[in-house]
Design a protein around this motif. Structure first.
Motif, PDB file in Angstrom:
ATOM      1  N   CYS B 122       0.837  -1.216   0.000  1.00  0.00           N
ATOM      2  CA  CYS B 122       0.000   0.000   0.000  1.00  0.00           C
ATOM      3  C   CYS B 122       0.866   1.257   0.000  1.00  0.00           C
ATOM      4  CB  CYS B 122      -0.955  -0.005   1.184  1.00  0.00           C
ATOM      5  SG  CYS B 122      -0.183  -0.428   2.751  1.00  0.00           S
ATOM      6  N   PHE B 123       2.011   1.203   0.683  1.00  0.00           N
ATOM      7  CA  PHE B 123       2.896   2.368   0.709  1.00  0.00           C
ATOM      8  C   PHE B 123       3.681   2.472  -0.599  1.00  0.00           C
ATOM      9  CE2 PHE B 123       2.010   1.467   5.119  1.00  0.00           C
ATOM     10  CZ  PHE B 123       1.751   2.735   5.619  1.00  0.00           C
ATOM     11  N   VAL B 124       4.041   1.323  -1.147  1.00  0.00           N
ATOM     12  CA  VAL B 124       4.748   1.332  -2.436  1.00  0.00           C
ATOM     13  C   VAL B 124       3.854   1.960  -3.507  1.00  0.00           C
ATOM     14  CG1 VAL B 124       5.764  -0.109  -4.241  1.00  0.00           C
ATOM     15  CG2 VAL B 124       6.090  -0.710  -1.835  1.00  0.00           C
ATOM     16  N   LYS B 125       2.592   1.533  -3.531  1.00  0.00           N
ATOM     17  CA  LYS B 125       1.661   2.076  -4.529  1.00  0.00           C
ATOM     18  C   LYS B 125       1.506   3.582  -4.356  1.00  0.00           C
ATOM     19  CE  LYS B 125      -1.937  -0.331  -3.688  1.00  0.00           C
ATOM     20  NZ  LYS B 125      -3.302  -0.866  -3.681  1.00  0.00           N
ATOM     21  N   ALA B 126       1.412   3.993  -3.102  1.00  0.00           N
ATOM     22  CA  ALA B 126       1.180   5.416  -2.839  1.00  0.00           C
ATOM     23  C   ALA B 126       2.386   6.269  -3.221  1.00  0.00           C
ATOM     24  CB  ALA B 126       0.842   5.607  -1.363  1.00  0.00           C
ATOM     25  N   TRP B 127       3.584   5.738  -2.966  1.00  0.00           N
ATOM     26  CA  TRP B 127       4.775   6.575  -3.122  1.00  0.00           C
ATOM     27  C   TRP B 127       5.517   6.358  -4.432  1.00  0.00           C
ATOM     28  CZ3 TRP B 127       5.178  10.713  -0.221  1.00  0.00           C
ATOM     29  CH2 TRP B 127       4.435  10.745   0.957  1.00  0.00           C
ATOM     30  N   THR B 128       4.965   5.525  -5.314  1.00  0.00           N
ATOM     31  CA  THR B 128       5.576   5.411  -6.637  1.00  0.00           C
ATOM     32  C   THR B 128       4.671   6.024  -7.699  1.00  0.00           C
ATOM     33  OG1 THR B 128       4.649   3.176  -6.917  1.00  0.00           O
ATOM     34  CG2 THR B 128       6.913   3.327  -6.132  1.00  0.00           C
ATOM     35  N   ARG B 129       3.643   6.753  -7.266  1.00  0.00           N
ATOM     36  CA  ARG B 129       2.772   7.432  -8.218  1.00  0.00           C
ATOM     37  C   ARG B 129       3.471   8.683  -8.718  1.00  0.00           C
ATOM     38  NH1 ARG B 129      -1.224   4.475  -7.875  1.00  0.00           N
ATOM     39  NH2 ARG B 129      -2.217   5.499  -9.610  1.00  0.00           N
ATOM     40  N   LEU B 130       3.083   9.092  -9.907  1.00  0.00           N
ATOM     41  CA  LEU B 130       3.643  10.327 -10.438  1.00  0.00           C
ATOM     42  C   LEU B 130       2.858  11.497  -9.874  1.00  0.00           C
ATOM     43  CD1 LEU B 130       4.112   9.396 -14.178  1.00  0.00           C
ATOM     44  CD2 LEU B 130       5.866   9.612 -12.437  1.00  0.00           C
ATOM     45  N   PRO B 131       3.530  12.535  -9.407  1.00  0.00           N
ATOM     46  CA  PRO B 131       2.805  13.675  -8.869  1.00  0.00           C
ATOM     47  C   PRO B 131       2.067  14.434  -9.968  1.00  0.00           C
ATOM     48  CG  PRO B 131       5.148  14.140  -8.958  1.00  0.00           C
ATOM     49  CD  PRO B 131       4.976  12.710  -9.371  1.00  0.00           C
ATOM     50  N   GLY B 132       1.014  15.108  -9.598  1.00  0.00           N
ATOM     51  CA  GLY B 132       0.263  15.926 -10.551  1.00  0.00           C
ATOM     52  C   GLY B 132      -0.306  15.101 -11.673  1.00  0.00           C
ATOM     53  N   ASP B 133      -0.238  15.647 -12.859  1.00  0.00           N
ATOM     54  CA  ASP B 133      -0.820  14.967 -14.004  1.00  0.00           C
ATOM     55  C   ASP B 133       0.081  13.850 -14.518  1.00  0.00           C
ATOM     56  OD1 ASP B 133      -3.141  16.294 -14.001  1.00  0.00           O
ATOM     57  OD2 ASP B 133      -2.533  17.785 -15.476  1.00  0.00           O
ATOM     58  N   GLY B 134       1.305  13.808 -14.022  1.00  0.00           N
ATOM     59  CA  GLY B 134       2.189  12.723 -14.405  1.00  0.00           C
ATOM     60  C   GLY B 134       2.572  12.766 -15.865  1.00  0.00           C
ATOM     61  N   ALA B 135       3.109  11.653 -16.301  1.00  0.00           N
ATOM     62  CA  ALA B 135       3.624  11.620 -17.673  1.00  0.00           C
ATOM     63  C   ALA B 135       2.704  10.847 -18.590  1.00  0.00           C
ATOM     64  CB  ALA B 135       4.999  10.967 -17.662  1.00  0.00           C
ATOM     65  N   PHE B 136       1.552  10.423 -18.069  1.00  0.00           N
ATOM     66  CA  PHE B 136       0.695   9.592 -18.892  1.00  0.00           C
ATOM     67  C   PHE B 136      -0.282  10.419 -19.700  1.00  0.00           C
ATOM     68  CE2 PHE B 136       1.461   6.178 -15.648  1.00  0.00           C
ATOM     69  CZ  PHE B 136       2.353   5.515 -16.459  1.00  0.00           C
ATOM     70  N   ARG B 137      -0.425   9.999 -20.935  1.00  0.00           N
ATOM     71  CA  ARG B 137      -1.482  10.589 -21.760  1.00  0.00           C
ATOM     72  C   ARG B 137      -2.712   9.728 -21.580  1.00  0.00           C
ATOM     73  NH1 ARG B 137       2.967  10.773 -25.077  1.00  0.00           N
ATOM     74  NH2 ARG B 137       2.376   8.814 -26.052  1.00  0.00           N
ATOM     75  N   GLU B 138      -3.855  10.385 -21.487  1.00  0.00           N
ATOM     76  CA  GLU B 138      -5.101   9.640 -21.328  1.00  0.00           C
ATOM     77  C   GLU B 138      -5.641   9.245 -22.686  1.00  0.00           C
ATOM     78  OE1 GLU B 138      -6.530   8.043 -19.368  1.00  0.00           O
ATOM     79  OE2 GLU B 138      -8.674   8.346 -19.144  1.00  0.00           O
ATOM     80  N   ASP B 139      -5.921   7.957 -22.873  1.00  0.00           N
ATOM     81  CA  ASP B 139      -6.557   7.505 -24.101  1.00  0.00           C
ATOM     82  C   ASP B 139      -8.057   7.718 -23.973  1.00  0.00           C
ATOM     83  OD1 ASP B 139      -4.054   6.781 -24.798  1.00  0.00           O
ATOM     84  OD2 ASP B 139      -4.299   4.679 -24.270  1.00  0.00           O
ATOM     85  N   SER B 140      -8.770   7.353 -25.015  1.00  0.00           N
ATOM     86  CA  SER B 140     -10.212   7.578 -24.989  1.00  0.00           C
ATOM     87  C   SER B 140     -10.921   6.679 -23.991  1.00  0.00           C
ATOM     88  CB  SER B 140     -10.791   7.353 -26.375  1.00  0.00           C
ATOM     89  OG  SER B 140     -10.462   6.056 -26.813  1.00  0.00           O
ATOM     90  N   ALA B 141     -10.329   5.526 -23.689  1.00  0.00           N
ATOM     91  CA  ALA B 141     -10.945   4.617 -22.727  1.00  0.00           C
ATOM     92  C   ALA B 141      -9.874   4.123 -21.774  1.00  0.00           C
ATOM     93  CB  ALA B 141     -11.572   3.437 -23.462  1.00  0.00           C
ATOM     94  N   PRO B 142     -10.258   3.722 -20.542  1.00  0.00           N
ATOM     95  CA  PRO B 142      -9.259   3.303 -19.588  1.00  0.00           C
ATOM     96  C   PRO B 142      -8.695   1.917 -19.835  1.00  0.00           C
ATOM     97  CG  PRO B 142     -11.436   3.111 -18.599  1.00  0.00           C
ATOM     98  CD  PRO B 142     -11.603   3.735 -19.953  1.00  0.00           C
ATOM     99  N   ALA B 143      -9.308   1.151 -20.720  1.00  0.00           N
ATOM    100  CA  ALA B 143      -8.801  -0.194 -20.951  1.00  0.00           C
ATOM    101  C   ALA B 143      -7.577  -0.159 -21.844  1.00  0.00           C
ATOM    102  CB  ALA B 143      -9.874  -1.055 -21.597  1.00  0.00           C
TER     103      ALA B 143
END
Lengths: 151, 145
Positions: B122-143
């Motif tokens: 649970c701590f690993v998941k929390a602290w390895t997230r990218l802050p803010g909007d991060g580097a991911f581009r959102e596709d049209s669907a989450p899948a």
């Protein structure tokens, strides 16, 4: 000298729902459940695992006069978002415990996941508080590293 | 008695991602878990948790991939499939955007378990997230990936 942690406070949005979850779902026992007129009918509700009588979890609803209305609202929002921080409950058999919890109607927030330190799953109480269910595994990091480098 | 807030329902959908990240989760399934419409779901999720469902799914998959690369001898292609990506190409590019290195480079630099692997998930998941909007581009669907 400090001897032991005896009580830990957990905010909940509904004490009846919390009591039902911690006792009927998780199998904890009620340690105390008293409504106190001298404290404006504050309900002192504590629960704990049967095998660990010296640690109790205090289940309280945030609100005045303990915390002001604005803070209470904020706490309720945070707990619903699962942002108040997790607790960890140890088990001897994570998969079996999770199967038992699911049979009692508990929705797992995370299925058992094998990690280096053990097998780790999660549940949430009705308010959104996260409890990890962990079966620890003892290991020696250096020995594992050596084994990997030689293999 | 307080009514269940929307955030608590959305949390159920987020938990579904944590539990079933290798599966091809779609927006409809997640929205159903949260008891809201798909259109309302995506926007509400972002408002509540600060990232889109797709970003959350990807960071969960990347976290698991990092763990597998560090602690197992699994091939990169196998790790890719294990965490829910369909192609090594998109896995590698997503991994690089998040971690700043390719999976192979990451393994070379971080191979073998470390003290970090004693930290609960649970701590690993929390602290390895990218802050803010991060580097991911959102596709049209989450899948998908």
């Amino acid at each position: 000298m400090l001897d032991a942690v005896s009580h830990v406070g957990v905010w909940v949005h509904d004490q009846d729902a919390a009591k039902e979850f911690y006792t009927e779902k998780l199998g904890f026992e009620v340690r105390q459940d008293n409504t106190l007129p001298e404290f404006g009918n504050y309900r002192w509700l504590t629960v704990g695992p049967p095998g660990q009588p010296d640690v109790s979890i205090i289940l309280s609803i945030p609100g005045p006069p303990a915390v002001d209305a604005e803070t209470a609202e904020l706490l309720l929002k945070l707990m619903a978002r699962g942002a108040l921080g997790p607790g960890i409950i140890r088990t001897g058999d994570c998969r079996k415990t999770c199967a038992e919890l699911e049979a009692r109607g508990v929705e797992l927030a995370q299925q058992p996941d094998e990690r280096f330190y053990g097998i780790d799953a999660a549940v949430r109480d009705p308010s959104g508080n996260e409890w990890r269910i962990v079966q620890p595994i003892e290991y020696d990091i250096e020995a594992v590293k050596q084994q990997r480098s030689s293999g | 008695m307080n009514a269940t807030p929307l955030a608590r329902h959305l949390l159920r959908a987020r938990d579904l991602v944590d539990s079933r990240y290798p599966d091809p989760l779609d927006l409809e399934a997640l929205a159903r878990a949260a008891h809201v419409s798909p259109r309302h779901f995506s926007r509400s999720f972002r408002q509540t948790f600060g990232e889109t469902p797709h970003q959350y799914l990807l960071t969960r998959r990347i976290e698991r991939a990092r763990y597998l690369l560090r602690t197992t001898d699994m091939q990169v292609a196998q790790v890719c499939l294990e965490v829910g990506f369909n192609s090594v190409g998109s896995f590698t590019s997503t991994f690089r955007r998040h971690v700043g290195a390719s999976p192979t480079e990451y393994r070379r630099e971080n191979g073998g378990p470390s003290e970090a692997d004693r930290v609960p998930l649970c701590f690993v998941k929390a602290w390895t997230r990218l802050p803010g909007d991060g580097a991911f581009r959102e596709d049209s669907a989450p899948a998908g990936d």
